[in-house]
Design an enzyme around this catalytic site. Structure first.
Site, PDB file in Angstrom:
ATOM      1  N   HIS A   1       0.805  -1.229   0.000  1.00 60.55           N
ATOM      2  CA  HIS A   1       0.000   0.000   0.000  1.00 60.55           C
ATOM      3  C   HIS A   1       0.836   1.276   0.000  1.00 60.55           C
ATOM      4  CE1 HIS A   1       0.919  -0.039   4.320  1.00 60.55           C
ATOM      5  NE2 HIS A   1       0.674   1.245   4.296  1.00 60.55           N
TER       6      HIS A   1
HETATM    7  C1  UD1 Z   1      -2.041   5.925   5.333  1.00 59.68           C
HETATM    8  C2  UD1 Z   1      -0.757   6.461   5.940  1.00 59.68           C
HETATM    9  C3  UD1 Z   1       0.306   5.367   5.934  1.00 59.68           C
HETATM   10  C4  UD1 Z   1      -0.206   4.100   6.590  1.00 59.68           C
HETATM   11  C5  UD1 Z   1      -1.527   3.684   5.972  1.00 59.68           C
HETATM   12  C6  UD1 Z   1      -2.089   2.531   6.748  1.00 59.68           C
HETATM   13  C7  UD1 Z   1      -0.215   8.844   5.612  1.00 59.68           C
HETATM   14  C8  UD1 Z   1       0.604   9.789   4.842  1.00 59.68           C
HETATM   15  N1  UD1 Z   1      -0.215   7.574   5.149  1.00 59.68           N
HETATM   16  O1  UD1 Z   1      -1.784   5.613   3.986  1.00 59.68           O
HETATM   17  O2  UD1 Z   1       1.450   5.797   6.637  1.00 59.68           O
HETATM   18  O3  UD1 Z   1       0.751   3.082   6.407  1.00 59.68           O
HETATM   19  O4  UD1 Z   1      -2.464   4.778   6.045  1.00 59.68           O
HETATM   20  O5  UD1 Z   1      -2.976   1.767   6.005  1.00 59.68           O
HETATM   21  O6  UD1 Z   1      -0.841   9.202   6.571  1.00 59.68           O
HETATM   22  N2  UD1 Z   1      -9.145   4.901   1.084  1.00 59.68           N
HETATM   23  C9  UD1 Z   1     -10.391   4.298   1.099  1.00 59.68           C
HETATM   24  N3  UD1 Z   1     -10.968   4.047   2.311  1.00 59.68           N
HETATM   25  C10 UD1 Z   1     -10.379   4.344   3.483  1.00 59.68           C
HETATM   26  C11 UD1 Z   1      -9.115   4.951   3.451  1.00 59.68           C
HETATM   27  C12 UD1 Z   1      -8.512   5.230   2.249  1.00 59.68           C
HETATM   28  O7  UD1 Z   1     -10.980   4.021   0.058  1.00 59.68           O
HETATM   29  O8  UD1 Z   1     -10.959   4.064   4.543  1.00 59.68           O
HETATM   30  C13 UD1 Z   1      -8.484   5.152  -0.219  1.00 59.68           C
HETATM   31  C14 UD1 Z   1      -8.755   6.562  -0.777  1.00 59.68           C
HETATM   32  O9  UD1 Z   1      -8.836   6.475  -2.148  1.00 59.68           O
HETATM   33  C15 UD1 Z   1      -7.488   7.313  -0.402  1.00 59.68           C
HETATM   34  C16 UD1 Z   1      -6.423   6.231  -0.450  1.00 59.68           C
HETATM   35  O10 UD1 Z   1      -7.074   5.044  -0.023  1.00 59.68           O
HETATM   36  O11 UD1 Z   1      -7.210   8.358  -1.284  1.00 59.68           O
HETATM   37  C17 UD1 Z   1      -5.238   6.519   0.458  1.00 59.68           C
HETATM   38  O12 UD1 Z   1      -5.662   6.788   1.803  1.00 59.68           O
HETATM   39  P1  UD1 Z   1      -4.780   7.696   2.772  1.00 59.68           P
HETATM   40  O13 UD1 Z   1      -5.307   7.650   4.133  1.00 59.68           O
HETATM   41  O14 UD1 Z   1      -4.534   9.036   2.160  1.00 59.68           O
HETATM   42  O15 UD1 Z   1      -3.363   7.004   2.744  1.00 59.68           O
HETATM   43  P2  UD1 Z   1      -2.967   5.468   2.948  1.00 59.68           P
HETATM   44  O16 UD1 Z   1      -2.349   4.991   1.683  1.00 59.68           O
HETATM   45  O17 UD1 Z   1      -4.102   4.708   3.505  1.00 59.68           O
HETATM   46  N1  UDP Z   2      -3.828  -5.304   9.047  1.00 60.19           N
HETATM   47  C1  UDP Z   2      -5.128  -5.787   9.169  1.00 60.19           C
HETATM   48  N2  UDP Z   2      -5.774  -6.205   8.032  1.00 60.19           N
HETATM   49  C2  UDP Z   2      -5.200  -6.175   6.791  1.00 60.19           C
HETATM   50  C3  UDP Z   2      -3.881  -5.657   6.685  1.00 60.19           C
HETATM   51  C4  UDP Z   2      -3.234  -5.222   7.826  1.00 60.19           C
HETATM   52  O1  UDP Z   2      -5.674  -5.858  10.274  1.00 60.19           O
HETATM   53  O2  UDP Z   2      -5.861  -6.572   5.809  1.00 60.19           O
HETATM   54  C5  UDP Z   2      -3.155  -4.798  10.267  1.00 60.19           C
HETATM   55  C6  UDP Z   2      -1.790  -5.394  10.531  1.00 60.19           C
HETATM   56  O3  UDP Z   2      -1.883  -6.554  11.333  1.00 60.19           O
HETATM   57  C7  UDP Z   2      -1.081  -4.270  11.269  1.00 60.19           C
HETATM   58  C8  UDP Z   2      -1.694  -3.027  10.683  1.00 60.19           C
HETATM   59  O4  UDP Z   2      -2.924  -3.427  10.070  1.00 60.19           O
HETATM   60  O5  UDP Z   2      -1.375  -4.309  12.651  1.00 60.19           O
HETATM   61  C9  UDP Z   2      -0.747  -2.456   9.663  1.00 60.19           C
HETATM   62  O6  UDP Z   2      -1.387  -1.519   8.904  1.00 60.19           O
HETATM   63  P1  UDP Z   2      -0.807  -0.998   7.525  1.00 60.19           P
HETATM   64  O7  UDP Z   2       0.041  -2.028   6.877  1.00 60.19           O
HETATM   65  O8  UDP Z   2      -1.992  -0.505   6.777  1.00 60.19           O
HETATM   66  O9  UDP Z   2       0.021   0.285   7.979  1.00 60.19           O
HETATM   67  P2  UDP Z   2       1.540   0.545   8.385  1.00 60.19           P
HETATM   68  O10 UDP Z   2       1.881  -0.352   9.513  1.00 60.19           O
HETATM   69  O11 UDP Z   2       2.368   0.294   7.164  1.00 60.19           O
HETATM   70  O12 UDP Z   2       1.560   1.985   8.731  1.00 60.19           O
END
Ligand code: UD1
Ligand code: UDP
Length: 326
Positions: free
Chosen positions: A204
């Site tokens: 992601h």
């Molecule tokens: C964010 C965090 C990242 C973290 C990740 C965990 C920042 C800069 N990034 O990245 O550090 O590892 O969360 O998963 O804060 N979207 C949905 N539904 C949701 C959320 C997001 O559809 O509930 C889609 C939207 O199109 C959005 C895209 O995902 O534009 C990215 O979401 P965003 O929260 O901006 O960043 P993440 O890639 O999730």
């Molecule tokens: N996780 C989850 N379901 C999923 C993928 C990840 O519950 O389908 C959990 C995972 O066990 C961990 C956390 O989400 O605790 C990590 O989130 P993510 O990889 O989105 O973010 P990051 O740690 O890179 O910020």
């Protein structure tokens, strides 16, 4: 003491789960959800299965560009913090929700406490690295999970009096989830997965999903794996796969599923032969569960997992991924 804790993204719900329980035994906690993550599979499922108290406030910021999203959080959380007037604002990890709350704390009388302080990947092109550095530099209480975290902070002039090496709250969370998963999770049967005979993949990171060359290389390497690969797709990645017409191609080779709840995810990780991931938290959880990890990044903030020989950094290099996937 009144503590306003702020969460907003999936990994923060997992981190808040053990901390919030302990905090509420002694202090008043007001939980704020920024709304950065809002889909059922990215937010609600965690509150339900981890029994995290319903947030007192949801700022409903949703998705936007980095600046817009962070700005909206600063504006909405700023007003709320003035009204609530907490003694401490507590933040987790490295997301935009973390940084926005830190900026607000720095502009109020509240002390700022940061859980997962001191981590550094030293790659400033990642928004998370900027969020970590800026948050640490305005924090009053820095809870570092590791000795390396403490040392990183010391190098940046952040001294011992403010820094506490606490260990890792995700270890508390995973110990609970592993037991719960053994009792209740049916996720392996649901996807016809045999213990120890599949690879789990998560992707992601913006640096991987928004760069077509990297995304294609990672997908090609996963498709070329000789074991079954189960791939819970983050919504960001799902959108990119559709935009570049990759979904149909990979669907023939990979078991594509929606993101799963924490207990099912821990079961998937525990039962996997190995995991290929660009997540921060998953690298560490793989280490906790003795599952070998192939990290689809060029560097990591969890250097201990690499030093221990449990994690290999392969970037988005198709040949390197192939070498490590076995
Ligand atoms: C964010 C965090 C990242 C973290 C990740 C965990 C920042 C800069 N990034 O990245 O550090 O590892 O969360 O998963 O804060 N979207 C949905 N539904 C949701 C959320 C997001 O559809 O509930 C889609 C939207 O199109 C959005 C895209 O995902 O534009 C990215 O979401 P965003 O929260 O901006 O960043 P993440 O890639 O999730
Ligand atoms: N996780 C989850 N379901 C999923 C993928 C990840 O519950 O389908 C959990 C995972 O066990 C961990 C956390 O989400 O605790 C990590 O989130 P993510 O990889 O989105 O973010 P990051 O740690 O890179 O910020």
């Amino acid at each position: 003491m009144k503590v306003v804790s702020v969460v907003g993204a999936r990994p923060q719900f997992v981190k808040a789960f053990p901390v919030s329980r302990a905090l509420r035994e002694r202090h008043e906690e007001v939980l704020v959800h920024t709304g950065q993550h809002y889909s059922e599979t990215m937010s609600d499922v965690f509150f339900e299965e981890l029994d995290i108290p319903a947030p007192e406030y949801n700022l409903g910021v949703g998705s936007a560009t980095q600046g817009r999203q962070t700005g909206a959080m600063v504006s909405r959380f700023g007003e709320l913090a003035e009204r609530e007037s907490p003694d401490v604002i507590l933040v987790y990890g490295d997301t935009n929700s973390t940084l926005a709350s830190a900026i607000v704390a720095a502009k109020t009388d509240a002390q700022l406490a940061h859980v997962e302080a001191g981590l550094r990947s030293y790659n400033r092109s990642m928004p998370e690295e900027i969020n970590r550095v800026l948050t640490d530099h305005v924090s009053d209480l820095l809870f570092a999970p590791t000795q390396r975290g403490v040392e990183n902070l010391r190098k940046e002039g952040i001294g011992d009096g403010m820094v506490h090496q606490t260990g890792d709250v995700m270890y508390d969370a995973i110990r609970w989830a592993r037991c719960r998963a053994a009792d209740r999770s049916t996720v392996l049967d649901e996807h016809d997965l045999a213990e120890g005979e599949y690879v789990l993949a998560t992707v992601h990171r913006a640096g991987n999903t928004d760069d077509l060359q990297r995304l294609e290389a990672i997908m090609a390497a996963l498709c070329d794996t000789d074991r079954k690969v189960v791939f819970p797709i983050h919504p960001r990645t799902s959108e990119r796969l559709d935009e570049c017409d990759l979904r149909e191609t990979i669907a023939e080779q990979l078991t594509l599923i929606d993101p799963v709840g924490y207990v099912d995810f821990v079961r998937l990780l525990d039962g996997a032969e190995r995991v290929a991931t660009d997540s921060g938290g998953v690298q560490k959880e793989a280490f906790f569960l003795d599952t070998p990890c192939v990290t689809l990044r060029d560097e990591t903030e969890w250097v201990e997992t690499v030093d221990a020989g449990w994690n290999v950094l392969v970037g988005a290099d198709e040949a390197a991924i192939a070498r490590e996937r076995k």
